[in-house]
Scaffold this motif. Structure first.
Motif, short mmCIF file in Angstrom:
data_model
loop_
_atom_site.label_atom_id
_atom_site.label_comp_id
_atom_site.label_asym_id
_atom_site.label_seq_id
_atom_site.Cartn_x
_atom_site.Cartn_y
_atom_site.Cartn_z
N ALA A 280 9.72 -1.10 7.88
CA ALA A 280 8.94 -1.63 8.00
C ALA A 280 8.93 -3.03 7.23
O ALA A 280 8.18 -2.51 6.29
CB ALA A 280 7.83 -0.96 8.75
N LEU A 281 8.46 -4.07 7.08
CA LEU A 281 7.71 -5.09 6.38
C LEU A 281 6.91 -5.00 7.02
O LEU A 281 6.65 -6.14 8.09
CB LEU A 281 9.25 -5.99 6.33
CG LEU A 281 9.86 -6.03 6.33
CD1 LEU A 281 11.39 -6.93 6.94
CD2 LEU A 281 10.62 -5.82 4.86
N LEU A 282 5.75 -5.20 6.25
CA LEU A 282 4.16 -5.50 6.65
C LEU A 282 3.78 -6.99 6.19
O LEU A 282 3.93 -6.56 4.61
CB LEU A 282 3.97 -4.42 6.48
CG LEU A 282 3.91 -2.80 6.99
CD1 LEU A 282 3.19 -1.90 6.29
CD2 LEU A 282 4.37 -2.78 8.88
N ARG A 283 3.65 -7.70 6.66
CA ARG A 283 2.80 -8.69 5.91
C ARG A 283 1.18 -8.39 6.19
O ARG A 283 0.59 -8.35 6.75
CB ARG A 283 3.07 -10.08 6.43
CG ARG A 283 2.16 -11.72 6.15
CD ARG A 283 3.22 -12.35 6.49
NE ARG A 283 4.19 -11.92 6.43
CZ ARG A 283 4.82 -13.03 5.53
NH1 ARG A 283 5.10 -13.01 4.06
NH2 ARG A 283 6.52 -12.79 5.34
N THR A 284 0.60 -8.54 4.42
CA THR A 284 -0.27 -8.22 4.49
C THR A 284 -1.73 -8.87 3.56
O THR A 284 -1.22 -9.43 3.22
CB THR A 284 -0.52 -6.95 3.97
OG1 THR A 284 -2.20 -6.40 3.50
CG2 THR A 284 -0.07 -5.92 2.69
N ASP A 285 -2.87 -9.27 4.45
CA ASP A 285 -3.37 -9.93 2.83
C ASP A 285 -4.36 -9.12 2.50
O ASP A 285 -5.68 -9.99 1.55
CB ASP A 285 -4.13 -11.02 3.59
CG ASP A 285 -4.82 -10.09 4.84
OD1 ASP A 285 -4.98 -9.31 5.05
OD2 ASP A 285 -5.42 -11.56 5.51
N ASP A 286 -4.36 -7.51 2.04
CA ASP A 286 -4.62 -6.61 1.74
C ASP A 286 -3.75 -5.74 1.09
O ASP A 286 -3.90 -4.51 1.67
CB ASP A 286 -6.20 -6.14 1.95
CG ASP A 286 -6.89 -5.23 1.14
OD1 ASP A 286 -6.77 -4.92 -0.07
OD2 ASP A 286 -8.01 -4.75 1.12
N PRO A 287 -3.13 -5.57 0.33
CA PRO A 287 -2.38 -4.60 -0.25
C PRO A 287 -2.26 -3.13 -0.98
O PRO A 287 -1.83 -2.42 -0.07
CB PRO A 287 -0.66 -5.31 -1.50
CG PRO A 287 -1.34 -6.83 -1.84
CD PRO A 287 -2.76 -6.71 -0.81
N ASP A 288 -3.72 -3.95 -1.43
CA ASP A 288 -3.80 -1.93 -2.01
C ASP A 288 -4.30 -1.53 -1.02
O ASP A 288 -4.24 -0.14 -0.91
CB ASP A 288 -5.47 -2.93 -2.40
CG ASP A 288 -4.63 -3.13 -3.98
OD1 ASP A 288 -3.44 -3.62 -4.31
OD2 ASP A 288 -5.71 -3.66 -4.79
N ALA A 289 -5.09 -2.13 0.10
CA ALA A 289 -5.24 -1.15 1.24
C ALA A 289 -4.77 -0.78 2.37
O ALA A 289 -4.37 0.54 2.89
CB ALA A 289 -6.94 -2.38 2.17
N THR A 290 -3.99 -1.55 2.90
CA THR A 290 -2.13 -1.07 3.43
C THR A 290 -1.84 0.10 2.69
O THR A 290 -1.35 1.10 3.54
CB THR A 290 -1.13 -2.28 3.31
OG1 THR A 290 -1.83 -3.77 4.02
CG2 THR A 290 0.09 -2.22 4.12
N VAL A 291 -1.13 -0.28 1.33
CA VAL A 291 -0.79 0.79 0.57
C VAL A 291 -1.83 2.67 0.55
O VAL A 291 -0.95 3.12 0.64
CB VAL A 291 -0.32 0.93 -0.69
CG1 VAL A 291 -0.60 1.80 -1.67
CG2 VAL A 291 0.38 -0.45 -0.46
N VAL A 292 -3.07 2.30 1.02
CA VAL A 292 -3.70 3.75 0.47
C VAL A 292 -3.49 4.23 2.42
O VAL A 292 -3.35 5.06 2.64
CB VAL A 292 -5.22 2.81 0.14
CG1 VAL A 292 -5.39 4.34 0.46
CG2 VAL A 292 -5.65 3.14 -1.01
N GLU A 293 -3.67 3.28 3.09
CA GLU A 293 -3.30 3.80 4.05
C GLU A 293 -2.21 4.25 4.46
O GLU A 293 -1.86 5.92 5.19
CB GLU A 293 -3.92 2.55 5.24
CG GLU A 293 -3.94 2.98 6.48
CD GLU A 293 -4.69 4.12 6.72
OE1 GLU A 293 -6.20 4.41 6.12
OE2 GLU A 293 -5.32 5.32 8.06
N LEU A 294 -1.10 3.56 4.10
CA LEU A 294 0.32 4.34 4.73
C LEU A 294 0.76 5.53 3.75
O LEU A 294 0.48 6.63 4.55
CB LEU A 294 1.05 3.36 3.54
CG LEU A 294 1.61 1.64 4.86
CD1 LEU A 294 2.38 1.00 4.16
CD2 LEU A 294 2.97 2.03 6.08
#
Ligand SMILES: Nc1ncnc2c1ncn2[C@@H]1O[C@H](COP(=O)(O)OP(=O)(O)OP(=O)(O)O)[C@@H](O)[C@H]1O
Length: 332
Positions: A280-294
């Motif tokens: 899955a390729l996730l385009r994100t404007d807040d990579p920290d928050a995305t990684v924490v949730e993953l």
């Protein structure tokens, strides 16, 4: 799209009288809610679909978009070659027609007429002679990087050199604004570099430059500001960094490990999801928050965070999904 117009092409200069610099007001360019549609075989194409754009004097702006995005139509409106169906276009406080007739604008469109069998200097001298306050011919030649080729016949020049002659023609009248429609299409890397050097010399004099291009690197390297156009609309406007942010600045990718991709688009920061080859390729404007949730949901196998290139951003902005529609044509 290829179009020609009388006074902007090599060998066909304006003979109008200029009043350059007198009484010009306002920004270099101002589009307000400009719309241009074309009818074609019962279909309507909204080539320019509500463009609002202000370019201040002295800016160098790239109009960036894919084939058919609406760049040439926008430039056509700017130069008064077409009139908007609705909305307004102003150049230096005037209608395009009046600004062009006053010699305030120089343009280089995608293709010109065949260049005549004269030398570079003869052509530029002739074009300059049609304006009351032209650039000195040697200065126009120098700005276009053509001093060393001044006495060559134009029909003996390379493609890149010919393009720079056309640039010299466009700036011979000393316009305040220059408009270049895909000026480096079909030029090799070396010729492109030489062309952009010339353009930057012109811009450094305080002139305003608007150019269109398909090439991200050209836009990023040569413009102060990039305006991304797709389907006749402005999708992003700013520096390369602004464009990256507008598209979701970073890419977080992760192995799906057979889990469904459903719901990933709802993760914090995520603005787009693509699934390729089990990742899955996730385009994100807040990579920290995305990684924490993953991490919280235990989806961290093979996780990677990348900055995201300008190219990624451009593709994300101009993909059919981003536009939310498959076509900009509608049947009447
Ligand atoms: N005179 C015209 N009649 C009908 N359709 C037109 C006309 N001019 C442009 N179009 C359509 O309007 C849309 C925008 O075209 P335009 O030439 O402005 O795009 P562009 O971004 O300059 O493309 P390119 O990079 O290929 O030159 C396209 O769908 C094109 O087919």
């Amino acid at each position: 799209m290829t179009r020609t117009t009388g006074n902007q092409q090599a060998g066909a200069p304006s003979t109008g009288v200029r009043t350059k610099g007198i009484g010009t007001t306002g920004p270099a360019v101002c589009f307000a809610a400009a719309v241009k549609t074309f009818g074609r075989a019962g279909r309507t194409v909204r080539a320019v679909d509500g463009i609002d754009l202000t370019i201040e004097r002295g800016e160098t702006v790239a109009l960036l978009g894919r084939n058919g995005a609406g760049k040439s139509t926008t430039i056509g409106l700017l130069l008064g070659l077409d009139t908007p169906d609705s909305g307004t276009v102003r150049l230096l406080g005037r209608t395009p027609d009046r600004a062009v007739r006053a010699g305030l604008v120089g343009a280089m469109l995608q293709e010109g007429r065949p260049i005549p069998r004269v030398t570079v200097r003869e052509l530029i001298t002739f074009v300059a002679s049609t304006y009351p306050r032209p650039l000195p011919v040697d200065e126009a030649l120098a700005l276009a990087g053509m001093t060393a080729f001044a006495d060559r016949r134009i029909d003996k020049l390379s493609g890149g050199q010919t393009q720079r002659v056309r640039f010299a023609v466009a700036l011979a009248g000393d316009p305040e604004l220059i408009v270049l429609d895909e000026p480096t299409a079909a030029l090799d890397v070396e010729a492109r570099r030489a062309f952009w050097d010339s353009m930057r010399s012109f811009a450094r004099r305080g002139n305003t430059v608007l150019f269109s291009t398909h090439h991200l690197e050209e836009a990023d390297e040569n413009a102060d500001r990039i305006v991304v156009v797709d389907r006749g609309r402005i999708l992003a406007d700013g520096t390369g960094d602004t464009i990256r942010r507008a598209a979701g600045g970073s890419l977080v990718s992760v192995d799906l490990a057979d889990r469904p991709a459903d719901g990933l688009e709802l993760l914090p920061g995520v603005v787009g999801v693509d699934v390729r080859g089990g990742r899955a390729l996730l385009r994100t404007d807040d990579p920290d928050a995305t990684v924490v949730e993953l991490a919280r949901i235990g989806a961290v196998r093979g996780i990677r965070v990348d900055g995201g290139t300008l190219e990624d951003a451009f593709l994300a902005l101009t993909s059919p999904e981003a536009a939310g529609t498959d076509t900009k044509e509608s049947v009447r």
